[in-house]
Design a protein around this motif. Structure first.
Motif, PDB file in Angstrom:
ATOM      1  N   GLU A  46     -29.398-121.328 -31.554  1.00  0.00           N
ATOM      2  CA  GLU A  46     -28.947-122.696 -31.796  1.00  0.00           C
ATOM      3  C   GLU A  46     -27.331-122.436 -31.979  1.00  0.00           C
ATOM      4  OE1 GLU A  46     -28.944-125.994 -35.273  1.00  0.00           O
ATOM      5  OE2 GLU A  46     -30.301-124.594 -35.351  1.00  0.00           O
ATOM      6  N   GLU A  47     -26.941-121.172 -32.609  1.00  0.00           N
ATOM      7  CA  GLU A  47     -25.462-120.912 -32.787  1.00  0.00           C
ATOM      8  C   GLU A  47     -24.712-120.623 -31.658  1.00  0.00           C
ATOM      9  OE1 GLU A  47     -22.719-117.786 -35.348  1.00  0.00           O
ATOM     10  OE2 GLU A  47     -24.647-117.818 -35.601  1.00  0.00           O
ATOM     11  N   ARG A  48     -25.357-119.800 -30.706  1.00  0.00           N
ATOM     12  CA  ARG A  48     -24.595-119.283 -29.597  1.00  0.00           C
ATOM     13  C   ARG A  48     -24.975-120.038 -28.179  1.00  0.00           C
ATOM     14  NH1 ARG A  48     -24.824-113.331 -28.436  1.00  0.00           N
ATOM     15  NH2 ARG A  48     -22.903-113.930 -26.978  1.00  0.00           N
ATOM     16  N   TRP A  49     -26.130-120.853 -28.295  1.00  0.00           N
ATOM     17  CA  TRP A  49     -26.488-121.387 -26.828  1.00  0.00           C
ATOM     18  C   TRP A  49     -26.759-123.010 -27.005  1.00  0.00           C
ATOM     19  CZ3 TRP A  49     -24.501-118.744 -23.122  1.00  0.00           C
ATOM     20  CH2 TRP A  49     -24.576-117.394 -23.389  1.00  0.00           C
ATOM     21  N   ASN A  50     -26.731-123.492 -28.484  1.00  0.00           N
ATOM     22  CA  ASN A  50     -26.734-124.855 -28.592  1.00  0.00           C
ATOM     23  C   ASN A  50     -28.258-125.323 -28.254  1.00  0.00           C
ATOM     24  OD1 ASN A  50     -23.897-124.652 -27.249  1.00  0.00           O
ATOM     25  ND2 ASN A  50     -23.855-125.328 -29.346  1.00  0.00           N
ATOM     26  N   PHE A  51     -29.337-124.406 -28.435  1.00  0.00           N
ATOM     27  CA  PHE A  51     -30.364-124.987 -28.275  1.00  0.00           C
ATOM     28  C   PHE A  51     -31.587-124.477 -29.460  1.00  0.00           C
ATOM     29  CE2 PHE A  51     -34.554-125.656 -26.453  1.00  0.00           C
ATOM     30  CZ  PHE A  51     -34.327-126.317 -25.202  1.00  0.00           C
ATOM     31  N   PRO A  52     -31.729-125.645 -30.467  1.00  0.00           N
ATOM     32  CA  PRO A  52     -32.454-125.226 -31.535  1.00  0.00           C
ATOM     33  C   PRO A  52     -33.830-124.813 -31.401  1.00  0.00           C
ATOM     34  CG  PRO A  52     -32.048-127.651 -31.311  1.00  0.00           C
ATOM     35  CD  PRO A  52     -31.375-127.121 -30.240  1.00  0.00           C
ATOM     36  N   LEU A  53     -34.550-124.306 -32.359  1.00  0.00           N
ATOM     37  CA  LEU A  53     -35.984-124.029 -32.410  1.00  0.00           C
ATOM     38  C   LEU A  53     -36.607-123.154 -31.169  1.00  0.00           C
ATOM     39  CD1 LEU A  53     -37.544-127.185 -33.360  1.00  0.00           C
ATOM     40  CD2 LEU A  53     -36.454-125.537 -35.061  1.00  0.00           C
ATOM     41  N   CYS A  54     -35.724-122.296 -30.418  1.00  0.00           N
ATOM     42  CA  CYS A  54     -35.995-121.602 -29.341  1.00  0.00           C
ATOM     43  C   CYS A  54     -36.007-120.105 -29.719  1.00  0.00           C
ATOM     44  CB  CYS A  54     -34.930-121.773 -28.231  1.00  0.00           C
ATOM     45  SG  CYS A  54     -35.094-120.500 -26.945  1.00  0.00           S
ATOM     46  N   CYS A  55     -37.024-119.529 -29.480  1.00  0.00           N
ATOM     47  CA  CYS A  55     -37.346-118.229 -30.183  1.00  0.00           C
ATOM     48  C   CYS A  55     -37.314-117.176 -28.755  1.00  0.00           C
ATOM     49  CB  CYS A  55     -38.941-118.034 -30.472  1.00  0.00           C
ATOM     50  SG  CYS A  55     -39.301-119.065 -32.050  1.00  0.00           S
ATOM     51  N   GLY A  56     -36.799-117.484 -27.520  1.00  0.00           N
ATOM     52  CA  GLY A  56     -36.562-116.792 -26.516  1.00  0.00           C
ATOM     53  C   GLY A  56     -36.528-117.235 -25.142  1.00  0.00           C
ATOM     54  N   ALA A  57     -35.814-116.775 -24.287  1.00  0.00           N
ATOM     55  CA  ALA A  57     -35.876-117.125 -22.826  1.00  0.00           C
ATOM     56  C   ALA A  57     -36.707-116.305 -21.988  1.00  0.00           C
ATOM     57  CB  ALA A  57     -34.381-116.994 -22.280  1.00  0.00           C
ATOM     58  N   LEU A  58     -37.508-116.891 -21.028  1.00  0.00           N
ATOM     59  CA  LEU A  58     -38.721-116.296 -20.607  1.00  0.00           C
ATOM     60  C   LEU A  58     -38.140-116.111 -18.908  1.00  0.00           C
ATOM     61  CD1 LEU A  58     -41.700-114.930 -20.582  1.00  0.00           C
ATOM     62  CD2 LEU A  58     -42.569-117.458 -20.388  1.00  0.00           C
ATOM     63  N   ASP A  59     -38.768-115.189 -18.181  1.00  0.00           N
ATOM     64  CA  ASP A  59     -38.576-114.986 -16.830  1.00  0.00           C
ATOM     65  C   ASP A  59     -39.160-113.880 -16.361  1.00  0.00           C
ATOM     66  OD1 ASP A  59     -37.936-116.105 -14.441  1.00  0.00           O
ATOM     67  OD2 ASP A  59     -36.013-115.835 -14.653  1.00  0.00           O
ATOM     68  N   GLY A  60     -39.389-113.653 -14.918  1.00  0.00           N
ATOM     69  CA  GLY A  60     -39.896-112.431 -14.363  1.00  0.00           C
ATOM     70  C   GLY A  60     -38.827-111.991 -13.318  1.00  0.00           C
ATOM     71  N   LYS A  61     -39.271-110.677 -13.342  1.00  0.00           N
ATOM     72  CA  LYS A  61     -38.389-109.657 -12.115  1.00  0.00           C
ATOM     73  C   LYS A  61     -39.104-108.971 -11.506  1.00  0.00           C
ATOM     74  CE  LYS A  61     -34.331-106.390 -12.106  1.00  0.00           C
ATOM     75  NZ  LYS A  61     -33.810-107.310 -10.598  1.00  0.00           N
ATOM     76  N   HIS A  62     -38.731-108.812 -10.105  1.00  0.00           N
ATOM     77  CA  HIS A  62     -39.460-108.004  -9.318  1.00  0.00           C
ATOM     78  C   HIS A  62     -38.657-106.700  -8.911  1.00  0.00           C
ATOM     79  CE1 HIS A  62     -42.165-110.749  -7.320  1.00  0.00           C
ATOM     80  NE2 HIS A  62     -41.399-111.787  -7.629  1.00  0.00           N
ATOM     81  N   VAL A  63     -39.541-105.629  -9.231  1.00  0.00           N
ATOM     82  CA  VAL A  63     -39.009-104.318  -9.048  1.00  0.00           C
ATOM     83  C   VAL A  63     -39.594-103.552  -7.838  1.00  0.00           C
ATOM     84  CG1 VAL A  63     -38.889-102.109 -10.039  1.00  0.00           C
ATOM     85  CG2 VAL A  63     -39.127-103.987 -11.529  1.00  0.00           C
ATOM     86  N   PRO A 130     -42.805-119.294 -36.405  1.00  0.00           N
ATOM     87  CA  PRO A 130     -42.364-120.256 -37.538  1.00  0.00           C
ATOM     88  C   PRO A 130     -43.137-121.835 -37.383  1.00  0.00           C
ATOM     89  CG  PRO A 130     -40.406-119.286 -36.575  1.00  0.00           C
ATOM     90  CD  PRO A 130     -41.296-119.109 -35.618  1.00  0.00           C
ATOM     91  N   VAL A 131     -43.391-122.159 -38.611  1.00  0.00           N
ATOM     92  CA  VAL A 131     -43.970-123.404 -38.672  1.00  0.00           C
ATOM     93  C   VAL A 131     -43.219-124.605 -38.192  1.00  0.00           C
ATOM     94  CG1 VAL A 131     -45.171-122.783 -41.016  1.00  0.00           C
ATOM     95  CG2 VAL A 131     -43.006-124.002 -41.082  1.00  0.00           C
ATOM     96  N   ASP A 132     -43.571-125.701 -37.695  1.00  0.00           N
ATOM     97  CA  ASP A 132     -42.863-126.598 -37.269  1.00  0.00           C
ATOM     98  C   ASP A 132     -41.715-127.216 -38.139  1.00  0.00           C
ATOM     99  OD1 ASP A 132     -44.510-126.352 -35.129  1.00  0.00           O
ATOM    100  OD2 ASP A 132     -45.313-128.330 -35.163  1.00  0.00           O
ATOM    101  N   GLN A 133     -40.612-127.656 -37.708  1.00  0.00           N
ATOM    102  CA  GLN A 133     -39.420-128.155 -38.342  1.00  0.00           C
ATOM    103  C   GLN A 133     -38.760-129.267 -37.635  1.00  0.00           C
ATOM    104  OE1 GLN A 133     -37.660-124.065 -39.087  1.00  0.00           O
ATOM    105  NE2 GLN A 133     -35.748-125.323 -38.348  1.00  0.00           N
ATOM    106  N   PRO A 134     -38.118-129.952 -38.277  1.00  0.00           N
ATOM    107  CA  PRO A 134     -37.098-131.012 -37.843  1.00  0.00           C
ATOM    108  C   PRO A 134     -35.945-130.479 -37.016  1.00  0.00           C
ATOM    109  CG  PRO A 134     -37.613-131.725 -39.936  1.00  0.00           C
ATOM    110  CD  PRO A 134     -38.052-130.036 -39.839  1.00  0.00           C
ATOM    111  N   LEU A 135     -35.672-131.126 -35.799  1.00  0.00           N
ATOM    112  CA  LEU A 135     -34.410-130.782 -35.248  1.00  0.00           C
ATOM    113  C   LEU A 135     -33.062-130.934 -36.203  1.00  0.00           C
ATOM    114  CD1 LEU A 135     -35.151-132.283 -31.703  1.00  0.00           C
ATOM    115  CD2 LEU A 135     -34.816-129.565 -32.335  1.00  0.00           C
ATOM    116  N   PRO A 136     -32.126-130.187 -35.890  1.00  0.00           N
ATOM    117  CA  PRO A 136     -30.846-130.518 -36.903  1.00  0.00           C
ATOM    118  C   PRO A 136     -30.163-131.921 -36.919  1.00  0.00           C
ATOM    119  CG  PRO A 136     -30.567-128.483 -35.495  1.00  0.00           C
ATOM    120  CD  PRO A 136     -31.903-129.224 -35.196  1.00  0.00           C
ATOM    121  N   ALA A 137     -30.158-132.341 -38.207  1.00  0.00           N
ATOM    122  CA  ALA A 137     -29.826-133.625 -38.185  1.00  0.00           C
ATOM    123  C   ALA A 137     -30.399-134.680 -37.714  1.00  0.00           C
ATOM    124  CB  ALA A 137     -28.140-133.939 -37.465  1.00  0.00           C
ATOM    125  N   ALA A 138     -31.842-134.312 -37.390  1.00  0.00           N
ATOM    126  CA  ALA A 138     -32.858-135.492 -36.645  1.00  0.00           C
ATOM    127  C   ALA A 138     -34.308-135.288 -37.319  1.00  0.00           C
ATOM    128  CB  ALA A 138     -32.871-135.210 -35.285  1.00  0.00           C
TER     129      ALA A 138
END
Length: 283
Positions: A46-63, A130-138
């Motif tokens: 939320e602080e760095r990328w302005n996306f609240p309630l995000c626990c990580g970014a997911l993707d795959g890579k070919h080796v 974490p348990v569900d929670q409201p979005l900031p100011a919403a």
């Protein structure tokens, strides 16, 4: 010849060393995320990328590998090479939090996720989120689930957010896709940093898939070790005011008729009202 060590000796040394690196460092630098860890990651997103309630970014890579003997087309991927896939969840500071290594190159990212331990836990709802929670100011929008952000190759789930499909979209959906793409970019950047640090990702690995898996796991935990012990400032971050952060085009995404649409719609409305950032309309 440079080190006067025989090939058969090296073939024993390399798997032993990378296994030892993983076993010694994994508990300190890539432990299974706890509820408190996920909450901290969400605050950083939320602080760095302005996306609240995000626990990580997911993707795959070919080796890329030399085709294993008697493997048929299992490792042959859509790029025309042979590979194993490693799936990664990355936090806001480009650190790998969860990885799954060894998927067949022919399998898509969605299939790799479905067959992984992380994917099964996500589907069963047994992750320590974490348990569900409201979005900031919403608060009026009600509690919303913590989620992971991914691209169009992954399914839409309650705790997995993907872009809206299609090219011709209303403004609020295009804004949502941009905001999600911006948050998801951290995993692409992490793959780029990893490949720049370890040159094995720039060539075809002439080893068995089992050894390649061990090498990938070792480089990921060493990547975390370097990022968590170095004192250099991170790359990227949130921007304020009228500054615009350019990003590549979003491209076309496939259709998705998931029942989890309501959560995505709520986030979309939030990004166009309470969660607006000043530069998103220009982008």
């Amino acid at each position: 010849n440079s080190f006067r060590v025989g090939i058969s000796t090296v073939s024993v040394i390399v798997p032993a060393v990378v296994s030892a690196i993983w076993d010694c460092l994994v508990e300190d630098f890539m432990a299974v995320p706890t509820t408190e860890t996920c909450r901290s990651i969400a605050e950083q997103f939320e602080e760095r990328w302005n996306f609240p309630l995000c626990c990580g970014a997911l993707d795959g890579k070919h080796v890329v590998l030399k085709a294993p003997p008697n493997s048929g087309s299992q490792f042959f991927n859509y790029k025309g090479t042979f590979s194993i896939v490693f799936l990664a969840v990355v936090d806001a500071n480009y650190r790998f939090r969860v990885i799954d290594v060894g998927g067949f190159g022919r399998t898509g990212d969605g299939g790799i996720l479905a067959n992984s331990a992380f994917g099964r836990a996500l589907r069963a709802g047994t992750l320590h989120l974490p348990v569900d929670q409201p979005l900031p100011a919403a608060e009026h929008r009600g509690p919303q689930p913590h989620c992971f952000v991914a691209d169009e190759a992954f399914p839409l789930r309650r705790n997995l957010m993907r872009p809206f499909p299609g090219r011709i979209l209303p403004r609020d959906k295009r804004i949502f896709n941009y905001r999600l793409f911006r948050a998801r970019l951290v995993v692409e950047n992490a793959f780029g940093i990893l490949a720049a640090q370890w040159r094995m990702y720039h060539r075809v690995l002439e080893v068995q898939p089992e050894v390649a898996e061990k090498c990938v796991k070792a480089t990921c935990v060493l990547h975390n070790f370097l990022r968590m012990t170095a004192q250099t400032p991170g790359v990227g971050g949130s921007v304020t005011g009228s500054e615009v952060e350019p990003l590549p085009g979003l491209g076309r995404v496939g259709a998705n008729n998931s029942a989890r649409e309501a959560i995505r719609v709520t986030f979309s409305a939030f990004f166009s009202t309470e969660g607006v950032v000043p530069w998103q309309h220009n982008v």
